[in-house]
Design a protein around this motif. Structure first.
Motif, PDB file in Angstrom:
ATOM      1  N   GLY A 111       0.865  -1.306  -0.149  1.00 47.35           N
ATOM      2  CA  GLY A 111      -0.056  -0.087  -0.215  1.00 47.35           C
ATOM      3  C   GLY A 111       0.799   1.315  -0.048  1.00 47.35           C
ATOM      4  O   GLY A 111       0.613   2.214  -0.878  1.00 47.35           O
ATOM      5  N   PHE A 112       1.814   1.134   1.043  1.00 45.42           N
ATOM      6  CA  PHE A 112       2.879   2.700   0.883  1.00 45.42           C
ATOM      7  C   PHE A 112       3.641   2.532  -0.268  1.00 45.42           C
ATOM      8  O   PHE A 112       3.764   3.744  -0.934  1.00 45.42           O
ATOM      9  CB  PHE A 112       3.621   2.452   2.017  1.00 45.42           C
ATOM     10  CG  PHE A 112       2.997   3.028   3.291  1.00 45.42           C
ATOM     11  CD1 PHE A 112       2.503   4.054   3.461  1.00 45.42           C
ATOM     12  CD2 PHE A 112       2.734   1.862   4.188  1.00 45.42           C
ATOM     13  CE1 PHE A 112       1.742   4.530   4.704  1.00 45.42           C
ATOM     14  CE2 PHE A 112       2.067   2.380   5.587  1.00 45.42           C
ATOM     15  CZ  PHE A 112       1.641   3.743   5.595  1.00 45.42           C
ATOM     16  N   GLU A 113       4.041   1.363  -0.972  1.00 44.38           N
ATOM     17  CA  GLU A 113       4.660   1.682  -2.272  1.00 44.38           C
ATOM     18  C   GLU A 113       3.841   2.150  -3.218  1.00 44.38           C
ATOM     19  O   GLU A 113       4.218   2.915  -4.211  1.00 44.38           O
ATOM     20  CB  GLU A 113       5.308   0.304  -2.651  1.00 44.38           C
ATOM     21  CG  GLU A 113       5.788  -0.009  -4.029  1.00 44.38           C
ATOM     22  CD  GLU A 113       6.988   0.918  -3.980  1.00 44.38           C
ATOM     23  OE1 GLU A 113       7.340   1.468  -5.320  1.00 44.38           O
ATOM     24  OE2 GLU A 113       7.854   1.298  -3.006  1.00 44.38           O
ATOM     25  N   VAL A 114       2.867   1.553  -3.416  1.00 39.81           N
ATOM     26  CA  VAL A 114       1.588   2.047  -4.558  1.00 39.81           C
ATOM     27  C   VAL A 114       1.334   3.589  -4.208  1.00 39.81           C
ATOM     28  O   VAL A 114       1.469   4.490  -5.243  1.00 39.81           O
ATOM     29  CB  VAL A 114       0.379   1.132  -4.509  1.00 39.81           C
ATOM     30  CG1 VAL A 114      -0.723   2.022  -5.386  1.00 39.81           C
ATOM     31  CG2 VAL A 114       0.705   0.019  -4.926  1.00 39.81           C
ATOM     32  N   SER A 115       1.031   4.012  -3.041  1.00 40.16           N
ATOM     33  CA  SER A 115       1.021   5.311  -2.807  1.00 40.16           C
ATOM     34  C   SER A 115       2.034   6.192  -3.176  1.00 40.16           C
ATOM     35  O   SER A 115       1.807   7.434  -3.464  1.00 40.16           O
ATOM     36  CB  SER A 115       0.288   5.612  -1.223  1.00 40.16           C
ATOM     37  OG  SER A 115       1.429   5.377  -0.532  1.00 40.16           O
ATOM     38  N   ALA A 160       2.381   8.572  -7.397  1.00 40.09           N
ATOM     39  CA  ALA A 160       2.072   9.906  -7.001  1.00 40.09           C
ATOM     40  C   ALA A 160       3.302  10.683  -7.844  1.00 40.09           C
ATOM     41  O   ALA A 160       4.253  10.536  -7.640  1.00 40.09           O
ATOM     42  CB  ALA A 160       2.236  10.215  -5.643  1.00 40.09           C
ATOM     43  N   PRO A 161       2.827  11.656  -8.576  1.00 36.91           N
ATOM     44  CA  PRO A 161       3.706  12.618  -9.079  1.00 36.91           C
ATOM     45  C   PRO A 161       4.650  13.201  -8.003  1.00 36.91           C
ATOM     46  O   PRO A 161       4.179  13.578  -6.851  1.00 36.91           O
ATOM     47  CB  PRO A 161       2.853  13.680  -9.844  1.00 36.91           C
ATOM     48  CG  PRO A 161       1.502  13.074  -9.916  1.00 36.91           C
ATOM     49  CD  PRO A 161       1.399  12.217  -8.942  1.00 36.91           C
ATOM     50  N   ASP A 162       5.795  13.914  -8.293  1.00 41.03           N
ATOM     51  CA  ASP A 162       6.627  14.388  -7.334  1.00 41.03           C
ATOM     52  C   ASP A 162       5.989  15.658  -6.685  1.00 41.03           C
ATOM     53  O   ASP A 162       6.280  15.710  -5.428  1.00 41.03           O
ATOM     54  CB  ASP A 162       7.954  14.604  -8.024  1.00 41.03           C
ATOM     55  CG  ASP A 162       8.919  13.338  -8.355  1.00 41.03           C
ATOM     56  OD1 ASP A 162       8.567  12.324  -7.957  1.00 41.03           O
ATOM     57  OD2 ASP A 162       9.641  13.540  -9.235  1.00 41.03           O
ATOM     58  N   ARG A 163       5.318  16.387  -7.524  1.00 46.60           N
ATOM     59  CA  ARG A 163       4.775  17.737  -6.994  1.00 46.60           C
ATOM     60  C   ARG A 163       3.560  17.320  -5.963  1.00 46.60           C
ATOM     61  O   ARG A 163       3.198  18.203  -5.502  1.00 46.60           O
ATOM     62  CB  ARG A 163       4.321  18.528  -8.284  1.00 46.60           C
ATOM     63  CG  ARG A 163       3.089  17.882  -9.101  1.00 46.60           C
ATOM     64  CD  ARG A 163       2.869  18.628 -10.079  1.00 46.60           C
ATOM     65  NE  ARG A 163       1.955  18.303 -10.941  1.00 46.60           N
ATOM     66  CZ  ARG A 163       1.148  17.415 -10.981  1.00 46.60           C
ATOM     67  NH1 ARG A 163       1.148  16.445 -10.147  1.00 46.60           N
ATOM     68  NH2 ARG A 163       0.145  17.141 -11.954  1.00 46.60           N
ATOM     69  N   ALA A 164       2.856  16.266  -5.991  1.00 48.68           N
ATOM     70  CA  ALA A 164       1.615  15.674  -5.237  1.00 48.68           C
ATOM     71  C   ALA A 164       1.823  14.575  -4.172  1.00 48.68           C
ATOM     72  O   ALA A 164       0.686  13.965  -4.087  1.00 48.68           O
ATOM     73  CB  ALA A 164       0.570  15.586  -6.361  1.00 48.68           C
ATOM     74  N   GLY A 185       2.316  14.569  -1.259  1.00 47.12           N
ATOM     75  CA  GLY A 185       1.581  14.681   0.150  1.00 47.12           C
ATOM     76  C   GLY A 185       0.051  14.541  -0.230  1.00 47.12           C
ATOM     77  O   GLY A 185      -0.422  13.870   0.529  1.00 47.12           O
ATOM     78  N   GLN A 186      -0.641  15.016  -1.204  1.00 48.68           N
ATOM     79  CA  GLN A 186      -1.919  14.681  -1.499  1.00 48.68           C
ATOM     80  C   GLN A 186      -2.355  13.237  -1.656  1.00 48.68           C
ATOM     81  O   GLN A 186      -3.230  12.868  -1.422  1.00 48.68           O
ATOM     82  CB  GLN A 186      -2.149  15.474  -2.990  1.00 48.68           C
ATOM     83  CG  GLN A 186      -2.073  17.371  -2.560  1.00 48.68           C
ATOM     84  CD  GLN A 186      -2.119  17.853  -3.901  1.00 48.68           C
ATOM     85  OE1 GLN A 186      -1.898  17.365  -5.068  1.00 48.68           O
ATOM     86  NE2 GLN A 186      -2.241  19.459  -4.008  1.00 48.68           N
ATOM     87  N   TYR A 187      -1.526  12.722  -2.497  1.00 47.36           N
ATOM     88  CA  TYR A 187      -1.854  11.101  -2.594  1.00 47.36           C
ATOM     89  C   TYR A 187      -1.716  10.644  -1.075  1.00 47.36           C
ATOM     90  O   TYR A 187      -2.603   9.626  -1.117  1.00 47.36           O
ATOM     91  CB  TYR A 187      -0.649  10.705  -3.638  1.00 47.36           C
ATOM     92  CG  TYR A 187      -1.064  10.791  -5.066  1.00 47.36           C
ATOM     93  CD1 TYR A 187      -1.122   9.686  -5.953  1.00 47.36           C
ATOM     94  CD2 TYR A 187      -1.079  11.972  -5.738  1.00 47.36           C
ATOM     95  CE1 TYR A 187      -1.719   9.744  -7.088  1.00 47.36           C
ATOM     96  CE2 TYR A 187      -1.439  12.109  -7.125  1.00 47.36           C
ATOM     97  CZ  TYR A 187      -1.588  11.007  -7.752  1.00 47.36           C
ATOM     98  OH  TYR A 187      -2.250  11.319  -8.975  1.00 47.36           O
ATOM     99  N   LEU A 188      -0.747  10.718  -0.419  1.00 46.17           N
ATOM    100  CA  LEU A 188      -0.597  10.150   0.817  1.00 46.17           C
ATOM    101  C   LEU A 188      -1.784  10.667   1.806  1.00 46.17           C
ATOM    102  O   LEU A 188      -2.330   9.703   2.459  1.00 46.17           O
ATOM    103  CB  LEU A 188       0.694  10.460   1.328  1.00 46.17           C
ATOM    104  CG  LEU A 188       1.966   9.771   0.918  1.00 46.17           C
ATOM    105  CD1 LEU A 188       3.042  10.308   1.424  1.00 46.17           C
ATOM    106  CD2 LEU A 188       1.769   8.214   1.087  1.00 46.17           C
ATOM    107  N   GLY A 189      -2.507  11.821   1.625  1.00 44.61           N
ATOM    108  CA  GLY A 189      -3.674  12.281   2.230  1.00 44.61           C
ATOM    109  C   GLY A 189      -4.851  11.446   1.823  1.00 44.61           C
ATOM    110  O   GLY A 189      -5.482  10.805   2.595  1.00 44.61           O
ATOM    111  N   VAL A 190      -4.809  11.208   0.520  1.00 40.79           N
ATOM    112  CA  VAL A 190      -6.098  10.188  -0.064  1.00 40.79           C
ATOM    113  C   VAL A 190      -5.736   8.856   0.515  1.00 40.79           C
ATOM    114  O   VAL A 190      -6.845   8.333   1.028  1.00 40.79           O
ATOM    115  CB  VAL A 190      -6.192  10.465  -1.410  1.00 40.79           C
ATOM    116  CG1 VAL A 190      -7.137   9.505  -2.095  1.00 40.79           C
ATOM    117  CG2 VAL A 190      -6.568  11.741  -1.871  1.00 40.79           C
TER     118      VAL A 190
END
Length: 102
Positions: free
Chosen positions: A17-21, A25-29, A31-36
């Motif tokens: 799960g953490f590897e996929v998240s 995720a694009p480098d710029r986002a 934090g947003q992907y980890l938030g979701v």
């Protein structure tokens, strides 16, 4: 034996799960992907107990079959969804990459 299988499965799930998240995720986002990703875990902790009570205790044995089927279907669908996402992430047109970097 059941505890070992459960522990290995849980560790495998967490690492995957953490590897996929992170990987999707694009480098710029990131934090947003980890938030979701965290939102999904929070929803599971919020809705999971009532779902399990409704199915497993109220329905009995058929409820366990439904839960097992849900786990199996989502477990089999996850790798397909990740591969689909990776293909579409790698297939982005250059102009979208340039716009995303700006």
């Amino acid at each position: 034996m059941a505890v070992v299988i459960h522990t290995v499965g849980e560790l495998w799930h967490s690492a995957g799960g953490f590897e996929v998240s992170f990987a999707l995720a694009p480098d710029r986002a990131t934090g947003q992907y980890l938030g979701v990703f965290g939102l999904g875990a929070g929803l599971a902790e919020t809705l999971g107990p009532s779902l399990l009570i409704s199915l497993c205790i109220t329905w009995g044995r058929p409820g366990w079959y439904v839960v097992g089927t849900l786990f199996t279907v989502t477990g089999l669908a996850a790798p397909v969804a990740v591969r689909w996402s990776q293909r579409h992430q790698n297939a982005r047109p250059p102009y979208l990459e340039a716009a995303a970097a700006a």
